[in-house]
Design a protein around this motif. Structure first.
Motif, PDB file in Angstrom:
ATOM      1  N   GLY A   1     -70.876 -70.313  86.144  1.00  0.00           N
ATOM      2  CA  GLY A   1     -70.346 -71.607  86.555  1.00  0.00           C
ATOM      3  C   GLY A   1     -69.925 -72.490  85.392  1.00  0.00           C
ATOM      4  O   GLY A   1     -69.792 -73.707  85.545  1.00  0.00           O
ATOM      5  N   ALA A   2     -69.688 -71.911  84.219  1.00  0.00           N
ATOM      6  CA  ALA A   2     -69.284 -72.725  83.063  1.00  0.00           C
ATOM      7  C   ALA A   2     -67.796 -73.046  83.071  1.00  0.00           C
ATOM      8  O   ALA A   2     -67.375 -74.012  82.437  1.00  0.00           O
ATOM      9  CB  ALA A   2     -69.656 -72.004  81.770  1.00  0.00           C
ATOM     10  N   ILE A   3     -67.005 -72.245  83.769  1.00  0.00           N
ATOM     11  CA  ILE A   3     -65.579 -72.536  83.916  1.00  0.00           C
ATOM     12  C   ILE A   3     -65.181 -72.320  85.372  1.00  0.00           C
ATOM     13  O   ILE A   3     -65.701 -71.411  86.028  1.00  0.00           O
ATOM     14  CB  ILE A   3     -64.691 -71.649  82.996  1.00  0.00           C
ATOM     15  CG1 ILE A   3     -65.037 -70.173  83.146  1.00  0.00           C
ATOM     16  CG2 ILE A   3     -64.812 -72.060  81.539  1.00  0.00           C
ATOM     17  CD1 ILE A   3     -64.237 -69.283  82.231  1.00  0.00           C
ATOM     18  N   ASP A   4     -64.306 -73.147  85.865  1.00  0.00           N
ATOM     19  CA  ASP A   4     -63.964 -73.039  87.292  1.00  0.00           C
ATOM     20  C   ASP A   4     -62.567 -72.471  87.529  1.00  0.00           C
ATOM     21  O   ASP A   4     -62.272 -71.975  88.606  1.00  0.00           O
ATOM     22  CB  ASP A   4     -64.119 -74.396  88.009  1.00  0.00           C
ATOM     23  CG  ASP A   4     -63.134 -75.448  87.528  1.00  0.00           C
ATOM     24  OD1 ASP A   4     -62.541 -75.272  86.442  1.00  0.00           O
ATOM     25  OD2 ASP A   4     -62.957 -76.450  88.237  1.00  0.00           O
ATOM     26  N   VAL A   5     -61.709 -72.576  86.521  1.00  0.00           N
ATOM     27  CA  VAL A   5     -60.327 -72.092  86.673  1.00  0.00           C
ATOM     28  C   VAL A   5     -59.971 -71.283  85.439  1.00  0.00           C
ATOM     29  O   VAL A   5     -60.378 -71.617  84.321  1.00  0.00           O
ATOM     30  CB  VAL A   5     -59.346 -73.288  86.829  1.00  0.00           C
ATOM     31  CG1 VAL A   5     -57.900 -72.851  86.633  1.00  0.00           C
ATOM     32  CG2 VAL A   5     -59.517 -73.947  88.194  1.00  0.00           C
ATOM     33  N   VAL A   6     -59.221 -70.191  85.655  1.00  0.00           N
ATOM     34  CA  VAL A   6     -58.676 -69.426  84.525  1.00  0.00           C
ATOM     35  C   VAL A   6     -57.149 -69.489  84.593  1.00  0.00           C
ATOM     36  O   VAL A   6     -56.560 -69.268  85.660  1.00  0.00           O
ATOM     37  CB  VAL A   6     -59.140 -67.957  84.546  1.00  0.00           C
ATOM     38  CG1 VAL A   6     -58.461 -67.154  83.422  1.00  0.00           C
ATOM     39  CG2 VAL A   6     -60.658 -67.864  84.408  1.00  0.00           C
TER      40      VAL A   6
END
Ligand code: CTP
Ligand code: MG
Length: 240
Positions: free
Chosen positions: A101-106
């Motif tokens: 959950g450290a990044i939500d979008v790539v």
């Protein structure tokens, strides 16, 4: 929550035929890749950067990009035989952050599009948060319908030309990068593709096949060109 940006630079640039990978060609005092990376690093609220390079080109790439890094950390990963395989390498590097959950979008961007603006990245990131996925689309004109057949299955690269007919089959748009997706959905789709041994020429294509994700079109322009053929290098220089 912040996003992650993946820059794809692991192709060979065979259609440009420069003798070196097109992303290393000079552009405006830097290189094609240098332009792409500098812009990517300027996008706000991005926690991770992954640069996918061709095996054997790490040294040349380092020479081109190290002076541009500043305080930023960029993970460098060796690419695969195809654009899809290169994306998969990057997603595996990001998997722990995605699952934690450290990044939500790539955001996935072809380094061969050096003129993509930070604003376009941000617009696709915001639209991906809202809808699930987002791709830049630029009008190619209205009278060109069948004369310009889609080049799907060509040598690769996010859809050079896509016909997304408006019902009358009149509207031709070029689908570009940066393309952004909710990170968990993107990773899940690429895992299924890996398990099934399937590959896609463009990121959105994989999501359309395996993800239950709405993909929004973000308005772009043809100025966000992909360096594909020899004449595109001079064109990028003129536009940049
Ligand atoms: N790419 C990649 N890994 C591959 C193939 C392509 O990372 N195995 C990247 C390219 O570096 C480029 C982007 O995907 O930034 C779009 O691909 P394309 O324009 O087709 O570039 P190349 O494959 O390098 O060029 P060509 O098809 O002419 O050989
Ligand atoms: Mg290619």
């Amino acid at each position: 929550m912040p996003a992650a940006i993946v820059l794809l630079a692991a192709g060979s640039g065979s259609r440009v035929g420069a003798g070196i990978n097109k992303i290393l060609l000079p552009l405006g005092g830097s290189t094609v890749l240098g332009h792409s990376l500098s812009t990517a690093l300027s996008v706000p609220d991005v926690a991770r950067f992954v640069l996918v390079v061709r095996a054997g080109e790490q040294d040349e790439v380092a020479e081109a990009v190290v002076p541009l890094l500043g305080d930023h950390e960029v993970a460098v990963v060796a690419g695969g035989e195809t654009r899809h395989a290169s994306e998969w390498q990057a997603l595996q590097v990001l998997a722990a952050d995605i699952e934690g959950g450290a990044i939500d979008v790539v955001t996935i961007h072809d380094a061969a599009r050096p003129l993509a603006e930070a604003q376009l990245y941000s617009a696709t990131i915001a639209a991906a948060r809202e809808h699930g996925g987002a791709i830049p689309a630029a009008p190619l004109g209205h009278l060109l319908t069948r004369a310009l057949a889609p080049v799907a299955g060509g040598a690769g690269g996010a859809g050079d030309v896509g016909d997304v007919g408006d019902g009358g089959g009149q509207a031709l748009v070029g689908v570009q990068t940066p393309q952004s997706f909710r990170a968990v959905d993107l990773l899940a789709a690429y895992r299924v593709a890996a398990a099934e041994g399937t590959e896609f020429t463009d990121t959105a294509g994989c999501l359309e096949r395996y993800g239950r994700v709405r993909i929004a079109a973000v308005p772009s322009t043809r100025a966000n060109l992909k360096v594909t053929f020899p004449e595109d290098v001079a064109l990028a220089e003129a536009l940049g």
